[in-house]
Design a protein around this motif. Structure first.
Motif, PDB file in Angstrom:
ATOM      1  N   TYR A  86       0.785  -1.093  -0.001  1.00  0.00           N
ATOM      2  CA  TYR A  86      -0.025   0.006   0.115  1.00  0.00           C
ATOM      3  C   TYR A  86       1.149   1.274  -0.007  1.00  0.00           C
ATOM      4  CZ  TYR A  86      -4.070  -2.481   0.908  1.00  0.00           C
ATOM      5  OH  TYR A  86      -5.488  -3.695   0.781  1.00  0.00           O
ATOM      6  N   ASP A  87       0.692   2.150  -0.785  1.00  0.00           N
ATOM      7  CA  ASP A  87       1.431   3.288  -1.032  1.00  0.00           C
ATOM      8  C   ASP A  87       1.325   4.131   0.186  1.00  0.00           C
ATOM      9  OD1 ASP A  87       2.535   2.558  -3.431  1.00  0.00           O
ATOM     10  OD2 ASP A  87       1.019   3.607  -4.711  1.00  0.00           O
ATOM     11  N   ILE A  88       0.305   4.038   0.862  1.00  0.00           N
ATOM     12  CA  ILE A  88       0.092   4.734   1.918  1.00  0.00           C
ATOM     13  C   ILE A  88       1.044   4.656   3.263  1.00  0.00           C
ATOM     14  CG2 ILE A  88      -1.768   3.454   3.196  1.00  0.00           C
ATOM     15  CD1 ILE A  88      -3.450   5.877   3.606  1.00  0.00           C
ATOM     16  N   GLY A  89       1.595   3.497   3.012  1.00  0.00           N
ATOM     17  CA  GLY A  89       2.608   3.121   4.028  1.00  0.00           C
ATOM     18  C   GLY A  89       3.977   3.872   3.588  1.00  0.00           C
ATOM     19  N   VAL A  90       4.193   4.014   2.437  1.00  0.00           N
ATOM     20  CA  VAL A  90       5.373   4.513   1.838  1.00  0.00           C
ATOM     21  C   VAL A  90       5.331   6.138   1.728  1.00  0.00           C
ATOM     22  CG1 VAL A  90       7.013   4.460  -0.251  1.00  0.00           C
ATOM     23  CG2 VAL A  90       5.563   2.463   0.256  1.00  0.00           C
ATOM     24  N   TYR A  91       4.376   6.612   1.217  1.00  0.00           N
ATOM     25  CA  TYR A  91       4.403   8.065   1.053  1.00  0.00           C
ATOM     26  C   TYR A  91       3.587   8.631   2.354  1.00  0.00           C
ATOM     27  CZ  TYR A  91       5.743   6.534  -3.597  1.00  0.00           C
ATOM     28  OH  TYR A  91       6.471   5.862  -4.390  1.00  0.00           O
ATOM     29  N   GLY A  92       2.938   7.962   3.169  1.00  0.00           N
ATOM     30  CA  GLY A  92       2.134   8.778   4.248  1.00  0.00           C
ATOM     31  C   GLY A  92       2.931   8.832   5.320  1.00  0.00           C
ATOM     32  N   ASN A  93       2.725   9.884   6.178  1.00  0.00           N
ATOM     33  CA  ASN A  93       3.574  10.231   7.458  1.00  0.00           C
ATOM     34  C   ASN A  93       2.981  10.241   8.655  1.00  0.00           C
ATOM     35  OD1 ASN A  93       1.860  12.477   7.161  1.00  0.00           O
ATOM     36  ND2 ASN A  93       3.782  13.705   6.709  1.00  0.00           N
ATOM     37  N   LYS A  94       1.696   9.474   8.853  1.00  0.00           N
ATOM     38  CA  LYS A  94       0.755   9.437   9.924  1.00  0.00           C
ATOM     39  C   LYS A  94       0.077   8.114  10.126  1.00  0.00           C
ATOM     40  CE  LYS A  94      -0.738  14.307   9.190  1.00  0.00           C
ATOM     41  NZ  LYS A  94      -2.088  15.029   8.791  1.00  0.00           N
ATOM     42  N   LYS A  95       0.289   7.587  11.351  1.00  0.00           N
ATOM     43  CA  LYS A  95      -0.493   6.187  11.781  1.00  0.00           C
ATOM     44  C   LYS A  95      -1.717   6.391  11.719  1.00  0.00           C
ATOM     45  CE  LYS A  95       3.920   4.095  13.185  1.00  0.00           C
ATOM     46  NZ  LYS A  95       4.423   3.005  14.390  1.00  0.00           N
ATOM     47  N   ALA A  96      -2.474   7.536  12.382  1.00  0.00           N
ATOM     48  CA  ALA A  96      -3.656   7.603  12.721  1.00  0.00           C
ATOM     49  C   ALA A  96      -4.010   9.041  12.123  1.00  0.00           C
ATOM     50  CB  ALA A  96      -3.937   7.539  14.128  1.00  0.00           C
ATOM     51  N   LEU A  97      -5.157   9.021  11.680  1.00  0.00           N
ATOM     52  CA  LEU A  97      -5.708  10.588  10.979  1.00  0.00           C
ATOM     53  C   LEU A  97      -7.195  10.441  10.986  1.00  0.00           C
ATOM     54  CD1 LEU A  97      -5.545  10.678   7.342  1.00  0.00           C
ATOM     55  CD2 LEU A  97      -4.806   8.692   8.206  1.00  0.00           C
ATOM     56  N   LEU A  98      -7.845  11.607  11.169  1.00  0.00           N
ATOM     57  CA  LEU A  98      -9.223  11.766  10.704  1.00  0.00           C
ATOM     58  C   LEU A  98      -9.357  11.942   9.030  1.00  0.00           C
ATOM     59  CD1 LEU A  98     -11.921  12.263  11.775  1.00  0.00           C
ATOM     60  CD2 LEU A  98     -11.633  14.598  11.852  1.00  0.00           C
ATOM     61  N   GLY A  99      -9.553  10.664   8.342  1.00  0.00           N
ATOM     62  CA  GLY A  99      -9.453  10.631   6.973  1.00  0.00           C
ATOM     63  C   GLY A  99     -10.658  11.226   6.193  1.00  0.00           C
ATOM     64  N   VAL A 100     -12.042  11.258   6.851  1.00  0.00           N
ATOM     65  CA  VAL A 100     -12.997  11.913   6.425  1.00  0.00           C
ATOM     66  C   VAL A 100     -13.655  12.370   7.338  1.00  0.00           C
ATOM     67  CG1 VAL A 100     -15.140  11.461   5.085  1.00  0.00           C
ATOM     68  CG2 VAL A 100     -13.097  10.062   4.525  1.00  0.00           C
ATOM     69  N   LYS A 101     -14.150  13.749   6.760  1.00  0.00           N
ATOM     70  CA  LYS A 101     -15.377  14.613   7.691  1.00  0.00           C
ATOM     71  C   LYS A 101     -16.054  15.363   6.791  1.00  0.00           C
ATOM     72  CE  LYS A 101     -11.660  17.246   7.403  1.00  0.00           C
ATOM     73  NZ  LYS A 101     -10.372  16.737   6.610  1.00  0.00           N
ATOM     74  N   TYR A 102     -17.436  15.424   7.211  1.00  0.00           N
ATOM     75  CA  TYR A 102     -18.065  16.109   6.406  1.00  0.00           C
ATOM     76  C   TYR A 102     -19.185  16.820   7.073  1.00  0.00           C
ATOM     77  CZ  TYR A 102     -21.623  12.308   5.961  1.00  0.00           C
ATOM     78  OH  TYR A 102     -22.082  11.332   6.078  1.00  0.00           O
ATOM     79  N   ILE A 103     -20.004  17.521   6.740  1.00  0.00           N
ATOM     80  CA  ILE A 103     -21.493  18.048   7.092  1.00  0.00           C
ATOM     81  C   ILE A 103     -22.396  18.136   5.550  1.00  0.00           C
ATOM     82  CG2 ILE A 103     -21.283  18.655   9.313  1.00  0.00           C
ATOM     83  CD1 ILE A 103     -21.178  21.603   7.934  1.00  0.00           C
ATOM     84  N   SER A 104     -23.419  17.971   5.342  1.00  0.00           N
ATOM     85  CA  SER A 104     -24.253  18.234   4.169  1.00  0.00           C
ATOM     86  C   SER A 104     -25.663  18.287   4.399  1.00  0.00           C
ATOM     87  CB  SER A 104     -24.047  17.019   3.302  1.00  0.00           C
ATOM     88  OG  SER A 104     -24.825  15.800   3.728  1.00  0.00           O
TER      89      SER A 104
END
Length: 520
Positions: A86-104
């Motif tokens: 997974y490229d997210i493990g190569v180019y990502g720099n965080k182990k935990a994140l708020l990946g999606v947030k929204y109001i609609s």
């Protein structure tokens, strides 16, 4: 990290309370995929890679709250660390994140969304923001989105924001608009669908000094489309244009790009046929010129070929060439039903796809991919169903850079037998004959299902030609209501994992895989 956990705790406390007071609706889902990697001497020359602690885990927790026209949601992601491949493990720099947030907010005419936006214009050739956890892609746009619809006549959409690139955001901004007009509704034509549509997308990015003499801050793209459906006949055509952009095949220069997609199909009772043609030239569009990997993509260019689930038929899948390809596929399906016994039927399916490189990108036009295949499915009675598949694939290992191609002849026999209402057994036998590359393969699978909760399977894929390596796998899964737990162990071949015709490379590995999915 503390802020993310505090926000998640706050949402977890407040959402149920809000739901109780206003009769709103809270839903959620958890997905966890973990692998413990084991060293395997059989894979030492197969490109296997192991993390230092032999462990990887991708996790997603999603919460959505809806009350009337209003909705809001978050998705917490944890990579502890990310799974191999997974490229997210190569180019990502965080182990935990708020990946999606929204109001609609959405009513019959107006729609509004603030936060992370998932959207697609047309077929996606100029823009698609989406999440695919199998591929490790999430290129949602953090910003604002609005839409307006007037009856069935017209729909207008617009968005502006910065796209997500793995665990952070790209140093670019995306704005776009989409328009769809229903001519059939305006003319009050009954039983006919006829739409004309168009889109515009702009990517703006501050260009680094080392490529400032080549690349420009703005790249503009547009799309013109038409769709129709009448009396079983349907079709669509889309033309896209792209302003000058950096291309990996141009060696330090820029060029304009274009794409063409045309589809024509017909269906009537048990018969259907669909023909598709696509042409791409310099249409691979990155979120950021400085980004890397499969997730650094602003548009959607899937492989327009048959997508297989059988092991050997999917051994070397085709990957679309956004920098230059021409080709398409034809898909034909016919079902023959027994009028007196609906449990008995024949399904006939034939498919052919072929793609060539653009001579401007590979000196001359060369074959990239050809697949001629057919399968017959027979439901003999209420208990027994069989499928026989033949596929002849020819593909270029260099993606058209030379004239070399490999040919694979694949045969599959698949059978399923229901022992009673709850118990069934399914078996596959597969054989691949080839004089090229790794030469011959054989594969087999047996699966026992005890509905609605238990499933057991054993499979093996063996290369008889050059490596003489077994790629075995055993799994057991348990399902209860909305929760599914699966444990598997096996050896996995290096290659491409595809979803929806988009692929990522995964290294070879041996290990134990625990997958948990649940929703509430």
């Amino acid at each position: 990290m503390k802020q993310v956990l505090f926000l998640l705790l706050l949402v977890g406390i407040c959402m149920p309370e809000a739901a109780a007071q206003s009769k709103g609706h809270l839903t959620g889902g958890l997905e966890s995929n973990s692998i413990y990697y084991v060293k395997d001497s059989k894979l030492k020359d197969a490109g296997s890679v192991y993390p230092d602690d032999h462990f990887g885990s991708n996790n997603y927790l999603k919460l959505d709250y809806t009350q009337g026209k209003f909705s809001a949601g978050i998705q917490l992601e944890g990579y502890l660390p990310a799974l191999q491949g997974y490229d997210i493990g190569v180019y990502g720099n965080k182990k935990a994140l708020l990946g999606v947030k929204y109001i609609s907010w959405q009513d019959e005419n107006f729609g509004f969304r603030a936060g992370d936006i998932f959207e697609q214009f047309g077929s996606g050739m100029i823009f698609r923001s989406f999440e695919d956890r199998t591929l490790g892609i999430n290129n949602s746009v953090e910003g604002l989105f609005g839409s307006y619809s007037y009856q069935d006549y017209i729909t207008v959409k617009g968005l502006y924001g910065r796209p997500r690139l793995y665990t952070d955001y790209a140093d670019s901004w995306v704005r776009g608009a989409d328009l769809s007009i229903s001519l059939a509704s305006i003319a009050n034509w009954q039983g006919i669908l006829l739409n004309v549509e168009g889109s515009y997308v702009n990517r703006n990015e501050e260009v680094a000094e080392d490529i400032a003499s080549i690349a420009k801050p703005n790249v503009d793209m547009y799309s013109a489309r038409a769709n129709f459906d009448w009396n079983g006949l349907n079709g669509r055509v889309e033309y896209v244009g792209k302003g000058k952009d950096v291309s990996p095949v141009l060696m330090g220069t820029t060029a304009k790009g274009h794409g063409l997609l045309a589809e024509l199909g017909y269906s009537n009772k048990g018969f259907s046929i669909l023909g598709t043609y696509r042409e791409l030239k310099y249409m691979s569009t990155k979120l950021s010129l400085t980004g890397n990997g499969v997730g650094n993509i602003l548009n959607y260019l899937p492989a327009l070929t048959r997508q297989y689930t059988y092991m050997l038929a999917n051994l070397n899948p085709y990957q679309s060439n956004g920098e230059g390809e021409k080709g398409g596929q034809v898909d034909v399906y016919y079902s023959l039903r027994n009028k007196n016994d609906r449990s008995k039927y024949w399904n006939f399916h034939a498919n052919g796809s072929m793609f060539y490189s653009d001579k401007a990108t590979t000196v001359k036009s060369r074959l990239l991919w050809r697949d001629i295949n057919a399968d017959v499915e027979r439901q003999w009675n209420k208990q027994l169903k069989t499928t026989f598949l033949v596929s002849v694939q020819e593909w270029s290992p260099t993606h058209g850079m030379d004239d070399k191609t490999y040919v694979s002849n694949i045969f599959v026999l698949d059978g399923q037998y229901k022992l009673d209402k709850k118990k069934s057994i399914r078996a596959e036998v597969q054989y691949l004959y080839s004089q090229d590359y790794e030469k011959d393969w054989i594969a087999g699978l047996i699966e026992f299902n005890l509905a609605p909760r238990w499933s057991f399977s054993l499979s093996d894929m063996y290369n008889m030609g050059t490596t003489e390596v077994h790629y075995y796998n055993g799994s057991v899964s348990y399902t209860r209501k909305n929760t599914r737990l699966q444990l598997s162990y096996g050896r996995n071949r290096a290659g491409f994992i595809c979803s929806g015709g988009v692929c990522r490379y995964t290294p070879a590995y041996t290990g134990a895989n625990l997958t948990l999915t649940t929703s509430f």
